[in-house]
Design a protein around this motif. Sequence first.
Motif, PDB file in Angstrom:
ATOM      1  N   TYR A  95       0.824  -1.204   0.000  1.00 29.38           N
ATOM      2  CA  TYR A  95       0.000   0.000   0.000  1.00 29.38           C
ATOM      3  C   TYR A  95       0.863   1.262   0.000  1.00 29.38           C
ATOM      4  O   TYR A  95       0.686   2.144  -0.826  1.00 29.38           O
ATOM      5  N   ASN A  96       1.817   1.335   0.919  1.00 39.62           N
ATOM      6  CA  ASN A  96       2.615   2.550   1.053  1.00 39.62           C
ATOM      7  C   ASN A  96       3.958   2.213   1.698  1.00 39.62           C
ATOM      8  O   ASN A  96       4.020   1.392   2.617  1.00 39.62           O
ATOM      9  N   LYS A  97       5.037   2.836   1.216  1.00 44.96           N
ATOM     10  CA  LYS A  97       6.349   2.672   1.829  1.00 44.96           C
ATOM     11  C   LYS A  97       7.055   4.017   1.863  1.00 44.96           C
ATOM     12  O   LYS A  97       6.977   4.802   0.908  1.00 44.96           O
ATOM     13  N   ILE A  98       7.750   4.288   2.975  1.00 43.14           N
ATOM     14  CA  ILE A  98       8.491   5.535   3.142  1.00 43.14           C
ATOM     15  C   ILE A  98       9.905   5.212   3.601  1.00 43.14           C
ATOM     16  O   ILE A  98      10.095   4.438   4.550  1.00 43.14           O
ATOM     17  N   GLU A  99      10.884   5.796   2.939  1.00 42.19           N
ATOM     18  CA  GLU A  99      12.286   5.653   3.328  1.00 42.19           C
ATOM     19  C   GLU A  99      12.828   7.023   3.721  1.00 42.19           C
ATOM     20  O   GLU A  99      12.554   8.020   3.037  1.00 42.19           O
ATOM     21  N   ARG A 100      13.604   7.068   4.798  1.00 39.83           N
ATOM     22  CA  ARG A 100      14.172   8.317   5.291  1.00 39.83           C
ATOM     23  C   ARG A 100      15.681   8.185   5.450  1.00 39.83           C
ATOM     24  O   ARG A 100      16.178   7.115   5.794  1.00 39.83           O
ATOM     25  N   LEU A 111      11.503   9.522   0.946  1.00 43.51           N
ATOM     26  CA  LEU A 111      11.115   8.946  -0.339  1.00 43.51           C
ATOM     27  C   LEU A 111       9.843   8.128  -0.151  1.00 43.51           C
ATOM     28  O   LEU A 111       9.784   7.236   0.693  1.00 43.51           O
ATOM     29  N   ILE A 112       8.809   8.461  -0.933  1.00 45.50           N
ATOM     30  CA  ILE A 112       7.510   7.795  -0.841  1.00 45.50           C
ATOM     31  C   ILE A 112       7.323   6.855  -2.038  1.00 45.50           C
ATOM     32  O   ILE A 112       7.551   7.252  -3.192  1.00 45.50           O
ATOM     33  N   TYR A 113       6.903   5.637  -1.734  1.00 45.01           N
ATOM     34  CA  TYR A 113       6.623   4.641  -2.767  1.00 45.01           C
ATOM     35  C   TYR A 113       5.137   4.271  -2.759  1.00 45.01           C
ATOM     36  O   TYR A 113       4.491   4.273  -1.718  1.00 45.01           O
ATOM     37  N   GLY A 114       4.637   3.913  -3.923  1.00 47.06           N
ATOM     38  CA  GLY A 114       3.339   3.295  -4.059  1.00 47.06           C
ATOM     39  C   GLY A 114       3.532   1.885  -4.569  1.00 47.06           C
ATOM     40  O   GLY A 114       4.655   1.448  -4.823  1.00 47.06           O
ATOM     41  N   TRP A 115       2.451   1.171  -4.741  1.00 49.48           N
ATOM     42  CA  TRP A 115       2.530  -0.224  -5.190  1.00 49.48           C
ATOM     43  C   TRP A 115       2.218  -0.304  -6.671  1.00 49.48           C
ATOM     44  O   TRP A 115       1.217   0.229  -7.145  1.00 49.48           O
TER      45      TRP A 115
END
Length: 194
Positions: A95-100, A111-115
């Motif tokens: 659903y959602n992923k965030i890297e810092r 950094l924001i990811y979607g699927w």
Amino acid sequence: VWYGVEKDSTAYSATGKTTFTAHYNWFNNEWQMSSKSENTYDALDRLTLSERYQGVGENMRGVSRSETEYDEQGHTVMTASYQGWNSATNTWIGYNKIERTYENNQETSLLIYGWGTDDWLPQTRFSYTYDAAGNEIIQKIEKYTNGSWSNSNKYEREYKGGTQVKDNSYLWLNDQWVFASRNETYYDDDAQAK
């Protein structure tokens, strides 16, 4: 003769953290699990993985999953959530992923990811610049399209005595930053906003 209806089961780690919970229903003269949750912790007792499932027997399917990673300083560097289950492959749907990233205990990028079809796809990237006092002076936003990053928005901030007094906003147009708006706050000698 007693017959079961439903029951719950819980397991804990050595430090008292909940590692497993399950709900059972009585069916065909035996207990059958109808839902379960599993939690995993790191050496510092921080939650790193949490999963929930529902169903019966081989029909148990994932409902939600969350992952968290930390750096050596204890900063959260990655969070990911899944809110679906692919029954054809028996795998999670993201659903959602965030890297810092961090430098000198200050967040320097997000950094924001979607699927996508079956994996994470980058969407939006934030980068932050600070002055010597630790105030955020530049925030830049980029969007990921057609396989590459492109500028989107930028904010430049000014401070007086550690208090933000000016915020300039820019848009990326025709391969250059174009001024869009400005917010200014004025203070009296008692540092009260006017």
